[in-house]
Write a protein that holds these residues in place. Structure first.
Motif, short mmCIF file in Angstrom:
data_model
loop_
_atom_site.label_atom_id
_atom_site.label_comp_id
_atom_site.label_asym_id
_atom_site.label_seq_id
_atom_site.Cartn_x
_atom_site.Cartn_y
_atom_site.Cartn_z
N ALA A 170 -25.01 66.95 47.39
CA ALA A 170 -24.63 67.82 46.27
C ALA A 170 -25.80 68.10 45.33
O ALA A 170 -25.81 69.14 44.66
N ILE A 171 -26.78 67.24 45.29
CA ILE A 171 -27.92 67.45 44.39
C ILE A 171 -28.83 68.58 44.88
O ILE A 171 -29.64 69.11 44.12
N LYS A 172 -28.69 69.00 46.13
CA LYS A 172 -29.55 70.05 46.69
C LYS A 172 -28.97 71.43 46.37
O LYS A 172 -27.79 71.68 46.63
N PRO A 173 -29.79 72.34 45.85
CA PRO A 173 -29.30 73.70 45.52
C PRO A 173 -28.85 74.47 46.76
O PRO A 173 -29.32 74.23 47.88
N ASN A 174 -27.93 75.41 46.54
CA ASN A 174 -27.35 76.22 47.62
C ASN A 174 -27.94 77.62 47.63
O ASN A 174 -28.00 78.28 46.59
N LEU A 175 -28.35 78.08 48.79
CA LEU A 175 -28.90 79.43 48.97
C LEU A 175 -27.86 80.34 49.58
O LEU A 175 -27.30 80.04 50.65
N ARG A 216 -37.24 78.85 57.89
CA ARG A 216 -35.87 78.62 58.36
C ARG A 216 -35.66 77.17 58.78
O ARG A 216 -34.55 76.65 58.70
N ASP A 217 -36.73 76.52 59.22
CA ASP A 217 -36.62 75.12 59.65
C ASP A 217 -36.29 74.19 58.50
O ASP A 217 -35.82 73.07 58.70
N GLU A 218 -36.54 74.64 57.26
CA GLU A 218 -36.26 73.81 56.08
C GLU A 218 -34.80 73.88 55.66
O GLU A 218 -34.33 73.04 54.89
N LEU A 219 -34.07 74.86 56.15
CA LEU A 219 -32.70 75.07 55.70
C LEU A 219 -31.76 74.00 56.26
O LEU A 219 -31.88 73.59 57.41
N GLU A 220 -30.82 73.57 55.45
CA GLU A 220 -29.72 72.72 55.90
C GLU A 220 -28.49 73.61 55.93
O GLU A 220 -27.89 73.93 54.90
N LEU A 221 -28.13 74.06 57.12
CA LEU A 221 -27.16 75.14 57.29
C LEU A 221 -25.72 74.68 57.06
O LEU A 221 -25.31 73.61 57.49
N TYR A 222 -24.97 75.56 56.38
CA TYR A 222 -23.53 75.42 56.21
C TYR A 222 -22.89 76.69 56.75
O TYR A 222 -22.37 77.51 56.01
N GLY A 223 -22.97 76.89 58.06
CA GLY A 223 -22.49 78.11 58.67
C GLY A 223 -23.56 79.18 58.70
O GLY A 223 -24.75 78.92 58.53
N LYS A 224 -23.15 80.45 58.89
CA LYS A 224 -24.10 81.55 59.07
C LYS A 224 -24.70 82.07 57.77
O LYS A 224 -25.80 82.62 57.76
N TYR A 225 -23.99 81.88 56.66
CA TYR A 225 -24.38 82.58 55.44
C TYR A 225 -24.65 81.66 54.23
O TYR A 225 -24.82 82.15 53.12
N LYS A 226 -24.67 80.37 54.46
CA LYS A 226 -24.91 79.41 53.36
C LYS A 226 -25.86 78.33 53.85
O LYS A 226 -25.82 77.94 55.02
N LEU A 246 -23.23 91.14 55.68
CA LEU A 246 -24.07 90.04 55.24
C LEU A 246 -25.22 89.80 56.21
O LEU A 246 -25.06 89.92 57.43
N LYS A 247 -26.35 89.43 55.67
CA LYS A 247 -27.49 89.04 56.50
C LYS A 247 -27.36 87.56 56.84
O LYS A 247 -26.91 86.77 56.00
N PRO A 248 -27.76 87.15 58.04
CA PRO A 248 -27.80 85.71 58.32
C PRO A 248 -28.67 85.01 57.28
O PRO A 248 -29.67 85.57 56.82
N ILE A 249 -28.32 83.78 56.92
CA ILE A 249 -29.02 83.09 55.84
C ILE A 249 -30.49 82.88 56.17
O ILE A 249 -31.33 82.78 55.26
N GLY A 250 -30.85 82.86 57.46
CA GLY A 250 -32.26 82.74 57.84
C GLY A 250 -33.08 83.92 57.36
O GLY A 250 -34.23 83.77 56.94
N GLU A 251 -32.48 85.12 57.39
CA GLU A 251 -33.19 86.31 56.90
C GLU A 251 -33.37 86.25 55.39
O GLU A 251 -34.40 86.69 54.87
#
Length: 555
Positions: A250-255, A26-36, A12-17
């Motif tokens: 929960a209203i925010k989509p998951n990447l 990447r600064d916009e991401l709300e991280l849930y670990g390395k891959y979400k 898996l690629k880190p979610i930042g990639e």
């Protein structure tokens, strides 16, 4: 190899990639670990939304195991990227009920998976838990209001239909009595549990355009009547603000990502035989904001999920698909050709030919919406070359665009031909989406239009209970809402035993439910199970975890 073994072999690629390739900082991401990660709603760009191409993946009437719409959707997005198109796949989140029950997970399969599949199939980022809590908060507020001496608004407990929800298959909770144990424990009344995916809160989250719209829709949830026949909504109980608080993340989509590193957005998961059966409007718009092509799916066959996607989701959000990919399988066509379920892996050209009528009807239904289509044959190991060639020749003879996709074994490579044909269809076919009906029509006319044109019914019949509910819809001024038919996915009719392309049947509406918050009316046909039970040998019996934390048996 199993899906989980294949998944474990993929780096898996880190979610930042993935965010980099998607086009989000990447600064916009709300991280849930390395891959979400979650994506904030302000990233949606409405101008870009309407420039991108939206591809809807649907299917013919499925077998009980499903025909692989998710796998095809993921493979197609990977195939589009392989031919130089920036593509994203946008899907629903899996429910734990099927994961531990009979159907398994919903993350695709083989080399067309969304990853990390264990996380997505289990608790993921907690969206289902938040929806469950918001739903049950309203149930608790209702019970408390009935019990209260100072804050009682006069709700008639006999008119309350709001149950509780839980994301698990448990048939013993379908019908229960609450409030037992004396006066301090509440007012005894009949109630029960639905599975979380069947919650109106789930449907609301997936149709909301933002937090303000979410709060308004939650407030519009119809609760019941007072003893003097006044309609009561969740806003009258001052419940919607607190419910929205529980749903703020929960209203925010998951990447996440596919097996080939294609960006994947996974968000929401309403059932298609009781709700709209597709991911959230916000997730779809997020994908369209950063992609040339977005591939999305709608649950079950075209008669259920896709019709609702078009007549409810698209009309309420301003979305418009540019093409439909209709997934067909050799096994499903033989099933609709009256071949026994246990024998579907055996070659049988006669049963295959007999099942073509189901495919024909779904193609006709797509044309009713003035959208161009491509048939994707999702190839299984048990399919013979003779059977596949027979189906391909049939489609070509009928002038139907067709492609054989082997995405489970080959990933995006197995969808290059399909991706090429989809792009060609979008570029050459000047289709303009036309809805099936006008929301302003009467409820009866809207139901009849769906039943006759999409299902092929001769007529619609209403039970006395349905007629009484219909009068209630009109009295509440909700008759201009769209229709969300609750119907079996196993047949074009409301009888799961009528396979193929049934004719001369009558659709019976047993009841009509109100989902004023979600913004649709639900005619109930047949026996729709909103709290499934586990099978005799549930999938959970094969699921385990070792001392190193490796999950075994999840599929």
């Amino acid at each position: 190899m199993t899906d989980i073994e294949i998944a474990k072999g993929i780096n898996l690629k880190p979610i930042g990639e993935i965010a980099d390739s998607f086009g989000v900082s990447r600064d916009e991401l709300e991280l849930y670990g390395k891959y979400k990660a979650k994506l904030p709603l302000h990233l949606i760009d409405e101008e870009k939304v309407h420039r991108a191409k939206l591809i809807l993946v649907s299917a013919i009437s499925p077998t009980p195991a499903g025909e692989g719409k998710t796998t095809i959707s993921i493979g197609l997005s990977q195939g589009l990227n392989r031919i130089g198109k920036k593509a994203t796949v946008v899907l629903r989140e899996p429910s734990l009920g099927p994961v531990f029950g009979i159907k398994g997970g919903a993350t695709g399969g083989g080399y067309s998976q969304v990853l990390p599949m264990e996380d997505i199939n289990l608790h993921f980022t907690g969206d289902f838990a938040a929806i469950e809590k918001a739903h049950n908060l309203l149930a608790a507020i209702i019970a408390n209001n009935i019990q209260s001496k100072k804050n009682n608004i006069g709700l008639d407990p006999r008119t309350i239909t709001w149950k509780r929800v839980m994301d698990m298959n448990d048939r013993s909770l379908r019908n229960i009595i609450v409030g037992l144990g004396g006066s301090s424990s509440g007012i005894p009344r009949e109630s029960g549990f639905d599975i979380t995916a069947a919650s109106e809160v789930m449907a609301i989250l997936c149709l909301a355009s933002g937090l303000n719209d979410l709060k308004e829709r939650l407030g519009n949830i119809f609760i019941g009547f007072t003893f003097d026949k006044k309609a009561i909504y969740a806003r009258d109980l001052k419940a919607n603000g607190a419910m929205a608080v529980l749903l703020k993340d929960a209203i925010k989509p998951n990447l996440v990502q596919t097996a080939e590193g294609t960006p994947a957005i996974i968000h929401g998961g309403p059932f298609a035989n009781i709700a709209q059966g597709t991911n959230s409007v916000l997730a779809t718009k997020m994908g369209l904001s950063y992609s040339e092509y977005v591939v999305t799916e709608a649950g079950f066959g075209f008669d259920l999920g896709a019709e609702k996607f078009l007549d409810i989701k698209c009309l309420s959000s301003g979305l418009s698909p540019h093409a439909v990919v209709l997934v067909a399988t050799i096994r499903a066509l033989k099933y609709h050709g009256k071949m026994p379920l246990a024998d579907l892996k055996q070659p049988n050209l006669e049963a295959l030919k007999a099942g073509f009528v189901n495919l024909e009807k779904h193609i006709e239904n797509i044309k009713l919406f003035n959208i161009c289509s491509v048939v994707a044959i999702n190839r299984f190991v048990s399919d013979t070359d003779e059977e596949v060639d027979f189906l391909v020749d049939y489609c070509k003879h009928k002038g139907i665009q067709v492609s054989v996709a082997d995405v489970w074994a080959k990933g995006g490579e197995g969808a290059i031909d399909l991706a090429t044909k989809v792009v060609k269809t979008v570029e050459l076919c000047n289709s303009r989406f036309i809805p099936l009906y006008d929301w302003e029509w009467t409820v009866e006319k809207k139901i009849e239009t769906i039943a006759k044109k999409i299902y092929g019914a001769e007529a619609v019949d209403y039970t006395s209970k349905a007629k009484a509910s219909l009068r209630k819809v009109y009295s509440l001024g909700l008759d201009k809402l769209p229709i969300c038919m609750a119907k079996t996915q196993k047949s074009l009719s409301d009888n799961p035993e009528l396979l193929g392309r049934p004719k001369d049947f009558i659709i019976t509406v047993r009841d009509i439910e109100i989902a004023a918050g979600a913004g649709f009316i639900i005619p109930i046909t047949g026996d729709i199970m909103r709290m499934p039970g586990l099978p005799e040998f549930p999938a959970s019996e094969s699921i385990d975890i070792d001392n190193d934390g490796n999950i075994i048996g999840l599929f």
